[in-house]
Motif scaffolding. Structure first.
Motif, short mmCIF file in Angstrom:
data_model
loop_
_atom_site.label_atom_id
_atom_site.label_comp_id
_atom_site.label_asym_id
_atom_site.label_seq_id
_atom_site.Cartn_x
_atom_site.Cartn_y
_atom_site.Cartn_z
N SER A 94 3.30 4.08 -8.58
CA SER A 94 2.23 3.10 -8.66
C SER A 94 1.06 3.54 -7.80
O SER A 94 1.24 4.03 -6.70
N THR A 95 -0.14 3.36 -8.35
CA THR A 95 -1.35 3.70 -7.61
C THR A 95 -2.38 2.58 -7.75
O THR A 95 -2.31 1.77 -8.68
N HIS A 96 -3.33 2.58 -6.84
CA HIS A 96 -4.40 1.58 -6.85
C HIS A 96 -5.63 2.22 -6.24
O HIS A 96 -5.51 2.95 -5.25
N TYR A 97 -6.80 1.97 -6.84
CA TYR A 97 -8.03 2.61 -6.39
C TYR A 97 -9.15 1.59 -6.18
O TYR A 97 -9.24 0.57 -6.88
N ALA A 98 -10.02 1.90 -5.25
CA ALA A 98 -11.26 1.14 -5.13
C ALA A 98 -12.11 1.42 -6.36
O ALA A 98 -12.08 2.53 -6.91
N ASP A 99 -12.86 0.43 -6.79
CA ASP A 99 -13.69 0.60 -7.99
C ASP A 99 -14.66 1.77 -7.85
O ASP A 99 -14.95 2.46 -8.83
N SER A 100 -15.12 2.02 -6.64
CA SER A 100 -16.13 3.06 -6.42
C SER A 100 -15.60 4.48 -6.65
O SER A 100 -16.39 5.40 -6.83
N VAL A 101 -14.28 4.65 -6.65
CA VAL A 101 -13.72 6.00 -6.81
C VAL A 101 -12.86 6.12 -8.06
O VAL A 101 -12.40 7.22 -8.39
N LYS A 102 -12.64 5.03 -8.75
CA LYS A 102 -11.78 5.03 -9.94
C LYS A 102 -12.31 6.02 -10.97
O LYS A 102 -13.50 6.05 -11.29
N GLY A 103 -11.40 6.86 -11.48
CA GLY A 103 -11.79 7.85 -12.46
C GLY A 103 -12.25 9.17 -11.86
O GLY A 103 -12.39 10.17 -12.57
N ARG A 104 -12.52 9.19 -10.55
CA ARG A 104 -12.97 10.42 -9.87
C ARG A 104 -11.94 10.93 -8.87
O ARG A 104 -11.82 12.14 -8.68
N PHE A 105 -11.22 10.02 -8.22
CA PHE A 105 -10.24 10.39 -7.20
C PHE A 105 -8.84 10.16 -7.74
O PHE A 105 -8.59 9.21 -8.51
N THR A 106 -7.90 11.01 -7.30
CA THR A 106 -6.50 10.85 -7.67
C THR A 106 -5.64 10.99 -6.43
O THR A 106 -5.73 12.00 -5.72
N ILE A 107 -4.81 9.99 -6.18
CA ILE A 107 -3.88 10.03 -5.05
C ILE A 107 -2.51 10.45 -5.56
O ILE A 107 -2.10 10.06 -6.67
N SER A 108 -1.81 11.25 -4.78
CA SER A 108 -0.46 11.68 -5.14
C SER A 108 0.33 11.90 -3.86
O SER A 108 -0.23 11.92 -2.76
N ARG A 109 1.64 12.04 -4.01
CA ARG A 109 2.47 12.28 -2.84
C ARG A 109 3.61 13.22 -3.20
O ARG A 109 4.08 13.24 -4.34
N ASP A 110 4.04 13.97 -2.21
CA ASP A 110 5.20 14.84 -2.32
C ASP A 110 6.12 14.48 -1.16
O ASP A 110 5.92 14.95 -0.03
#
Length: 121
Positions: free
Chosen positions: A57-73
């Motif tokens: 599950s991920t969640h983004y601020a509107d200002s970065v949606k579509g440009r930033f991607t969060i991931s984890r290892d």
């Protein structure tokens, strides 16, 4: 206690990309949702992106949606923030923190030094 160290910031031209990393210490890292926050000069720290404990599950601020991607290892105890199409407004110090949930801004870990991102126009 989990401690987080940010890295990967730098100077980039508008339209460019950067990938930030957040390295965690502590065996309970995978027990927490994690978020990226940023603080521009003279401004309050604001939420950027969050990811659930196992990354589904991920969640983004509107200002970065579509440009930033969060991931984890979780095997590497690391969170990433891939930032594309950067804008001068993205200039800030970026911080990561364990949080109570991906829609929460309740922080569970001390703020680290952060990593500076500067986007030139």
């Amino acid at each position: 206690q989990v401690q987080l160290v940010e890295s990967g910031g730098g100077l980039v031209q508008a339209g460019g990309s950067l990938r930030l990393s957040c390295a965690a210490s502590g065996r309970t890292f995978s027990s927490f949702a994690t978020g990226w926050f940023r603080q521009a000069p003279g401004m309050e720290r604001t939420f950027v992106a969050a990811i659930g404990r196992i990354g589904g599950s991920t969640h983004y601020a509107d200002s970065v949606k579509g440009r930033f991607t969060i991931s984890r290892d979780n095997a590497k105890n690391t969170i990433y923030l891939q930032m594309n199409s950067l804008k001068p407004d993205d200039t800030a110090v970026y911080y990561c923190a364990a949080i109570t949930g991906i829609y929460s801004t309740t922080v569970l870990t001390p703020w680290g030094q952060g990593t500076q991102v500067t986007v030139s126009s």
